[in-house]
Design a protein around this motif. Structure first.
Motif, PDB file in Angstrom:
ATOM      1  N   LEU A   7       0.794  -1.451  -0.288  1.00  0.00           N
ATOM      2  CA  LEU A   7       0.017   0.130   0.017  1.00  0.00           C
ATOM      3  C   LEU A   7       0.725   1.257   0.041  1.00  0.00           C
ATOM      4  N   HIS A   8       1.883   1.288   0.757  1.00  0.00           N
ATOM      5  CA  HIS A   8       2.817   2.608   0.949  1.00  0.00           C
ATOM      6  C   HIS A   8       4.020   2.413  -0.017  1.00  0.00           C
ATOM      7  N   ARG A   9       4.081   1.544  -0.914  1.00  0.00           N
ATOM      8  CA  ARG A   9       5.221   1.324  -1.834  1.00  0.00           C
ATOM      9  C   ARG A   9       5.849   2.662  -2.283  1.00  0.00           C
ATOM     10  N   GLY A  10       7.139   2.989  -1.940  1.00  0.00           N
ATOM     11  CA  GLY A  10       7.632   4.074  -2.503  1.00  0.00           C
ATOM     12  C   GLY A  10       7.766   5.351  -1.520  1.00  0.00           C
ATOM     13  N   ARG A  11       6.958   5.086  -0.302  1.00  0.00           N
ATOM     14  CA  ARG A  11       6.920   6.248   0.862  1.00  0.00           C
ATOM     15  C   ARG A  11       8.169   6.208   1.145  1.00  0.00           C
ATOM     16  N   ARG A  12       8.789   7.382   1.286  1.00  0.00           N
ATOM     17  CA  ARG A  12      10.063   7.969   2.081  1.00  0.00           C
ATOM     18  C   ARG A  12       9.840   8.062   3.535  1.00  0.00           C
ATOM     19  N   LEU A  13      10.837   7.318   4.152  1.00  0.00           N
ATOM     20  CA  LEU A  13      10.821   7.346   5.625  1.00  0.00           C
ATOM     21  C   LEU A  13      12.180   8.207   5.899  1.00  0.00           C
ATOM     22  N   VAL A  14      11.869   8.841   7.254  1.00  0.00           N
ATOM     23  CA  VAL A  14      12.960   9.802   7.836  1.00  0.00           C
ATOM     24  C   VAL A  14      13.817   8.892   8.769  1.00  0.00           C
ATOM     25  N   ALA A  15      14.885   9.185   9.055  1.00  0.00           N
ATOM     26  CA  ALA A  15      15.985   8.615  10.147  1.00  0.00           C
ATOM     27  C   ALA A  15      16.221   9.475  10.846  1.00  0.00           C
ATOM     28  N   PRO A  16      16.708   9.503  12.109  1.00  0.00           N
ATOM     29  CA  PRO A  16      17.588  10.535  12.837  1.00  0.00           C
ATOM     30  C   PRO A  16      18.954  10.433  12.161  1.00  0.00           C
ATOM     31  N   ALA A  17      19.516  11.519  12.352  1.00  0.00           N
ATOM     32  CA  ALA A  17      20.727  11.829  12.153  1.00  0.00           C
ATOM     33  C   ALA A  17      21.882  11.264  13.138  1.00  0.00           C
ATOM     34  N   GLY A  18      23.143  10.732  12.802  1.00  0.00           N
ATOM     35  CA  GLY A  18      24.239  10.082  13.457  1.00  0.00           C
ATOM     36  C   GLY A  18      24.279   8.791  13.351  1.00  0.00           C
ATOM     37  N   ALA A  19      24.635   8.015  14.253  1.00  0.00           N
ATOM     38  CA  ALA A  19      24.947   6.478  14.349  1.00  0.00           C
ATOM     39  C   ALA A  19      24.112   5.789  15.143  1.00  0.00           C
ATOM     40  N   THR A  20      23.266   6.473  15.961  1.00  0.00           N
ATOM     41  CA  THR A  20      22.710   5.788  17.152  1.00  0.00           C
ATOM     42  C   THR A  20      21.638   4.794  16.752  1.00  0.00           C
ATOM     43  N   THR A  21      20.819   5.275  15.555  1.00  0.00           N
ATOM     44  CA  THR A  21      19.761   4.362  14.744  1.00  0.00           C
ATOM     45  C   THR A  21      20.490   3.857  13.511  1.00  0.00           C
ATOM     46  N   ARG A  22      20.492   2.619  13.375  1.00  0.00           N
ATOM     47  CA  ARG A  22      20.943   1.875  12.095  1.00  0.00           C
ATOM     48  C   ARG A  22      19.809   1.347  11.267  1.00  0.00           C
ATOM     49  N   PRO A  23      19.024   2.074  10.594  1.00  0.00           N
ATOM     50  CA  PRO A  23      17.929   1.244   9.971  1.00  0.00           C
ATOM     51  C   PRO A  23      18.082   0.186   9.043  1.00  0.00           C
ATOM     52  N   THR A  24      17.348  -0.827   9.022  1.00  0.00           N
ATOM     53  CA  THR A  24      17.725  -2.008   8.173  1.00  0.00           C
ATOM     54  C   THR A  24      17.562  -1.576   6.706  1.00  0.00           C
ATOM     55  N   ALA A  25      18.653  -1.790   6.051  1.00  0.00           N
ATOM     56  CA  ALA A  25      18.490  -1.215   4.575  1.00  0.00           C
ATOM     57  C   ALA A  25      17.360  -1.877   3.564  1.00  0.00           C
ATOM     58  N   ASP A  26      17.060  -0.916   2.715  1.00  0.00           N
ATOM     59  CA  ASP A  26      15.993  -1.228   1.845  1.00  0.00           C
ATOM     60  C   ASP A  26      16.092  -2.891   1.222  1.00  0.00           C
ATOM     61  N   ARG A  27      17.450  -2.947   0.543  1.00  0.00           N
ATOM     62  CA  ARG A  27      17.740  -4.489   0.113  1.00  0.00           C
ATOM     63  C   ARG A  27      17.611  -5.626   1.133  1.00  0.00           C
ATOM     64  N   VAL A  28      18.045  -5.166   2.291  1.00  0.00           N
ATOM     65  CA  VAL A  28      17.860  -6.201   3.410  1.00  0.00           C
ATOM     66  C   VAL A  28      16.377  -6.490   3.824  1.00  0.00           C
ATOM     67  N   ARG A  29      15.562  -5.521   3.664  1.00  0.00           N
ATOM     68  CA  ARG A  29      14.302  -5.395   4.046  1.00  0.00           C
ATOM     69  C   ARG A  29      13.461  -6.086   2.911  1.00  0.00           C
ATOM     70  N   GLN A  30      13.807  -6.027   1.680  1.00  0.00           N
ATOM     71  CA  GLN A  30      13.212  -6.379   0.535  1.00  0.00           C
ATOM     72  C   GLN A  30      13.619  -8.155   0.609  1.00  0.00           C
ATOM     73  N   ALA A  31      14.637  -8.481   0.966  1.00  0.00           N
ATOM     74  CA  ALA A  31      15.168  -9.783   0.956  1.00  0.00           C
ATOM     75  C   ALA A  31      14.185 -10.504   2.348  1.00  0.00           C
ATOM     76  N   LEU A  32      14.265  -9.944   3.330  1.00  0.00           N
ATOM     77  CA  LEU A  32      13.602 -10.602   4.426  1.00  0.00           C
ATOM     78  C   LEU A  32      12.149 -10.744   4.188  1.00  0.00           C
ATOM     79  N   PHE A  33      11.226  -9.745   3.426  1.00  0.00           N
ATOM     80  CA  PHE A  33       9.830  -9.877   3.250  1.00  0.00           C
ATOM     81  C   PHE A  33       9.749 -10.972   1.994  1.00  0.00           C
ATOM     82  N   ASP A  34      10.716 -11.031   1.117  1.00  0.00           N
ATOM     83  CA  ASP A  34      10.429 -12.021   0.095  1.00  0.00           C
ATOM     84  C   ASP A  34      10.586 -13.449   0.704  1.00  0.00           C
ATOM     85  N   MET A  35      11.444 -13.454   1.680  1.00  0.00           N
ATOM     86  CA  MET A  35      11.826 -14.744   2.160  1.00  0.00           C
ATOM     87  C   MET A  35      10.272 -15.110   3.304  1.00  0.00           C
TER      88      MET A  35
END
Length: 194
Positions: A7-35
């Protein structure tokens, strides 16, 4: 960073600056949901209609991706203020406030669950995991979340590690592992309550 499918395909998400938060990369998220979608132990029913827990939520990308793909609702646990602000902004940008519950707190010391979750994502900070006393941060969170009623019997649990464990935590059966650069994904199934 963006929502990959649904439903929200392509929606951009914001992340906080700095190294405290390490969001899961798009390609890793795609691989996980494909699995999750295509594995014999997964399928559409693993995501569609699921009650999701995104612990160590950060930006909420995993939980929001699940909602975009048909999950019924999502609970997010996060304790970093900057990440909580990004998480709330992302929920608002996806217009998903009605299906989301944000808990500002520690996934290793969660409150009692309002309902058990059938799809669980855990992506703890790698640096804290390495420095944490045994058992590791992820294992501590899994045990605490299970004890507080967050993990339904038979739930699928996706855990992201910097270094993969030698064996799944007690009470969980390993279904699959995948390496994607520095990220190691383990998908497990929760056993019946102890």
């Amino acid at each position: 960073m963006r929502i990959i499918g649904g439903l929200h395909r392509g929606r951009r998400l914001v992340a906080p600056a700095g190294a405290t938060t390490r969001p899961t990369a798009d390609r890793v998220r795609q691989a996980l949901f494909d699995m999750l979608w295509h594995a014999p132990w997964g399928g559409r029913e693993a995501i569609e209609g699921a009650v999701v827990l995104d612990a160590f939520a950060g930006t909420g990308a995993l939980g929001l991706e699940a909602l975009s793909r048909g999950a019924a609702s999502a609970h997010f646990i996060e304790n970093d203020r900057a990440a909580l602000a990004a998480l709330r902004a992302n929920i608002a940008a996806c217009d998903e406030a009605a299906r989301c519950r944000v808990l500002a707190g520690d996934a290793t010391k969660p409150p009692r669950a309002p309902q058990p979750c059938t799809l669980v994502f855990l992506d703890p900070p790698y640096a804290r995991r390495a420095a944490a006393a045994a058992p590791g941060l992820l294992e501590q969170a899994l045990a605490a979340l299970a004890a507080a009623g967050w993990i339904a019997p038979g739930a699928l649990v996706s855990a992201e590690y910097g270094t993969p464990p030698e064996a799944p935590p007690p009470g969980f059966a390993l279904l699959a592992t995948r390496a994607h650069g520095a990220a190691h994904l383990s998908v497990m199934r929760a056993g019946p309550p102890a």
